[in-house]
Design a protein around this motif. Sequence first.
Motif, PDB file in Angstrom:
ATOM      1  N   ARG A  50       0.873  -1.182   0.000  1.00 52.40           N
ATOM      2  CA  ARG A  50       0.000   0.000   0.000  1.00 52.40           C
ATOM      3  C   ARG A  50       0.914   1.237   0.000  1.00 52.40           C
ATOM      4  NH1 ARG A  50      -3.874  -0.228   4.907  1.00 52.40           N
ATOM      5  NH2 ARG A  50      -1.861  -0.337   5.936  1.00 52.40           N
ATOM      6  N   VAL A  51       0.956   1.927  -1.148  1.00 48.66           N
ATOM      7  CA  VAL A  51       1.853   3.088  -1.284  1.00 48.66           C
ATOM      8  C   VAL A  51       1.010   4.315  -1.634  1.00 48.66           C
ATOM      9  CG1 VAL A  51       3.890   4.015  -2.450  1.00 48.66           C
ATOM     10  CG2 VAL A  51       3.588   1.544  -2.267  1.00 48.66           C
ATOM     11  N   VAL A  52       1.329   5.435  -1.026  1.00 48.88           N
ATOM     12  CA  VAL A  52       0.619   6.663  -1.369  1.00 48.88           C
ATOM     13  C   VAL A  52       1.629   7.764  -1.703  1.00 48.88           C
ATOM     14  CG1 VAL A  52       0.376   7.403   1.033  1.00 48.88           C
ATOM     15  CG2 VAL A  52      -1.189   8.242  -0.641  1.00 48.88           C
ATOM     16  N   LEU A  88       2.532  19.521   7.411  1.00 49.14           N
ATOM     17  CA  LEU A  88       2.951  18.797   8.618  1.00 49.14           C
ATOM     18  C   LEU A  88       1.761  18.148   9.328  1.00 49.14           C
ATOM     19  CD1 LEU A  88       5.597  21.290   9.999  1.00 49.14           C
ATOM     20  CD2 LEU A  88       6.019  18.874   9.535  1.00 49.14           C
ATOM     21  N   ARG A  89       0.648  18.910   9.405  1.00 54.42           N
ATOM     22  CA  ARG A  89      -0.554  18.368  10.072  1.00 54.42           C
ATOM     23  C   ARG A  89      -1.027  17.108   9.350  1.00 54.42           C
ATOM     24  NH1 ARG A  89      -2.047  23.822  10.600  1.00 54.42           N
ATOM     25  NH2 ARG A  89      -3.286  23.778   8.714  1.00 54.42           N
ATOM     26  N   ILE A  90      -1.071  17.177   8.030  1.00 51.04           N
ATOM     27  CA  ILE A  90      -1.578  16.048   7.237  1.00 51.04           C
ATOM     28  C   ILE A  90      -0.619  14.857   7.321  1.00 51.04           C
ATOM     29  CG2 ILE A  90      -1.885  15.334   4.810  1.00 51.04           C
ATOM     30  CD1 ILE A  90      -3.678  17.724   4.455  1.00 51.04           C
ATOM     31  N   MET A  91       0.678  15.132   7.266  1.00 50.28           N
ATOM     32  CA  MET A  91       1.659  14.033   7.331  1.00 50.28           C
ATOM     33  C   MET A  91       1.627  13.343   8.697  1.00 50.28           C
ATOM     34  SD  MET A  91       3.143  13.364   4.550  1.00 50.28           S
ATOM     35  CE  MET A  91       4.460  12.332   5.146  1.00 50.28           C
ATOM     36  N   GLU A  92       1.461  14.122   9.756  1.00 52.30           N
ATOM     37  CA  GLU A  92       1.382  13.531  11.105  1.00 52.30           C
ATOM     38  C   GLU A  92       0.207  12.570  11.202  1.00 52.30           C
ATOM     39  OE1 GLU A  92       3.224  13.350  13.726  1.00 52.30           O
ATOM     40  OE2 GLU A  92       4.809  14.651  12.986  1.00 52.30           O
ATOM     41  N   VAL A 100      -6.746  10.939   5.375  1.00 49.51           N
ATOM     42  CA  VAL A 100      -6.681  12.411   5.287  1.00 49.51           C
ATOM     43  C   VAL A 100      -7.253  12.896   3.951  1.00 49.51           C
ATOM     44  CG1 VAL A 100      -4.651  12.716   6.776  1.00 49.51           C
ATOM     45  CG2 VAL A 100      -4.321  12.297   4.332  1.00 49.51           C
ATOM     46  N   ASP A 101      -7.630  14.174   3.915  1.00 50.34           N
ATOM     47  CA  ASP A 101      -8.047  14.808   2.662  1.00 50.34           C
ATOM     48  C   ASP A 101      -6.927  15.737   2.221  1.00 50.34           C
ATOM     49  OD1 ASP A 101     -10.534  13.626   2.389  1.00 50.34           O
ATOM     50  OD2 ASP A 101     -11.452  15.068   3.775  1.00 50.34           O
ATOM     51  N   ILE A 102      -6.373  15.474   1.042  1.00 51.28           N
ATOM     52  CA  ILE A 102      -5.264  16.296   0.553  1.00 51.28           C
ATOM     53  C   ILE A 102      -5.795  17.238  -0.532  1.00 51.28           C
ATOM     54  CG2 ILE A 102      -3.025  16.218  -0.619  1.00 51.28           C
ATOM     55  CD1 ILE A 102      -2.424  13.684   0.834  1.00 51.28           C
ATOM     56  N   ALA A 117     -11.574  17.229  -2.507  1.00 47.57           N
ATOM     57  CA  ALA A 117     -10.162  16.997  -2.177  1.00 47.57           C
ATOM     58  C   ALA A 117      -9.864  15.509  -2.384  1.00 47.57           C
ATOM     59  CB  ALA A 117      -9.917  17.390  -0.722  1.00 47.57           C
ATOM     60  N   ARG A 118      -8.581  15.164  -2.411  1.00 52.83           N
ATOM     61  CA  ARG A 118      -8.205  13.753  -2.632  1.00 52.83           C
ATOM     62  C   ARG A 118      -8.185  13.019  -1.288  1.00 52.83           C
ATOM     63  NH1 ARG A 118      -2.283  12.754  -3.511  1.00 52.83           N
ATOM     64  NH2 ARG A 118      -2.143  10.485  -3.453  1.00 52.83           N
ATOM     65  N   ARG A 119      -9.017  11.978  -1.175  1.00 50.29           N
ATOM     66  CA  ARG A 119      -9.067  11.193   0.066  1.00 50.29           C
ATOM     67  C   ARG A 119      -7.928  10.178   0.033  1.00 50.29           C
ATOM     68  NH1 ARG A 119     -11.145  12.044   4.942  1.00 50.29           N
ATOM     69  NH2 ARG A 119     -11.845  10.175   5.984  1.00 50.29           N
ATOM     70  N   VAL A 120      -7.086  10.160   1.052  1.00 49.51           N
ATOM     71  CA  VAL A 120      -5.958   9.234   1.082  1.00 49.51           C
ATOM     72  C   VAL A 120      -6.045   8.369   2.335  1.00 49.51           C
ATOM     73  CG1 VAL A 120      -3.454   9.117   1.335  1.00 49.51           C
ATOM     74  CG2 VAL A 120      -4.441  10.657  -0.330  1.00 49.51           C
ATOM     75  N   ASN A 121      -6.011   7.065   2.133  1.00 46.48           N
ATOM     76  CA  ASN A 121      -6.093   6.128   3.260  1.00 46.48           C
ATOM     77  C   ASN A 121      -4.700   5.823   3.804  1.00 46.48           C
ATOM     78  OD1 ASN A 121      -8.911   5.760   3.329  1.00 46.48           O
ATOM     79  ND2 ASN A 121      -8.747   4.527   1.459  1.00 46.48           N
ATOM     80  N   PRO A 122      -4.620   5.357   5.055  1.00 48.55           N
ATOM     81  CA  PRO A 122      -3.309   4.999   5.616  1.00 48.55           C
ATOM     82  C   PRO A 122      -2.632   3.933   4.754  1.00 48.55           C
ATOM     83  CG  PRO A 122      -5.048   4.797   7.261  1.00 48.55           C
ATOM     84  CD  PRO A 122      -5.719   5.086   5.982  1.00 48.55           C
TER      85      PRO A 122
END
Length: 244
Positions: A50-52, A88-92, A100-102, A117-122
Amino acid sequence: TDLSTLEVEQPTTSTTENLKQPFVIGVAGGAASGKTTVCDMIIEQLRDQRVVLVNQDSFYHNLTSEELKKVYEYNFDHPDAFDTEQLLRIMEKLKHGHAVDIPKYDFKSYKNDIFPARRVNPSDVIILEGILIFHDPRVRDLMNMKIFVDTDADVRLARRIRRDTAEKGRDIGVVLDQYSKFVKPAFDDFILPTKKYADIIIPRGGDNHVAVDLIVQHIRTKLGQHDLCKIYPNLYVIQSTFQI
Ligand code: ADP
Ligand code: C5P
């Protein structure tokens, strides 16, 4: 081996939590050096994981109406052009296993609030890519591996002219003016000095298949250790306290 002195310690919570965090790779380099191409090649080889991919471009500040009126005087290559606090907030959050929504960034309208926005899963691996991704020490500290894509300035300029005229619909004169006024000085002042933080420097970007293969091998080794520790959380503690 003296087994009478063997101690088996329980790992602390923070140690096991750290081991479960995703492997974060930073990919920096000049504009049009081939960062995205290298990231795509890594992702292609890691299809079973799983890569983002997170782009620093997503964190460009929105311009005020005044700045929009004089957009050709705006320096998109300066560290202040990015909202690093939001990055930083999103990366944390991502690092700690939250979705997160990027923001999506549009190079034509200069806006970063394109809906949705782009929804990104862990994920297991996070690749953070951008010209100034090594500039802020707090962002660098998030990374387990840092890669700098090193491509000659003339190649970068040639690619940029082709890309900005064809894909962004910009006039060649505007592209050349932006290059000499902002892009080149910012590369020399802010981007090139961050090369020293890289663990790996890739000459020729995406043409360098050997470098990409070696990087993927290293990531697989690290992910393997990571998985082993998830299954046997005491494993490496036993090894480290063995008295030989
Ligand atoms: P960056 O992400 O650093 O801006 P990209 O990977 O998007 O760079 O590459 C910039 C442009 O150059 C793109 O149009 C891409 O197709 C082209 N490009 C990248 N690497 C190569 C290469 N090795 N050979 C030819 N064109 C390339
Ligand atoms: O994808 P890449 O790393 O090339 O993106 C960074 C470049 O995008 C910077 O050199 C910056 O000048 C350019 N840019 C632009 N217009 C924007 C935002 C960024 O030309 N609206």
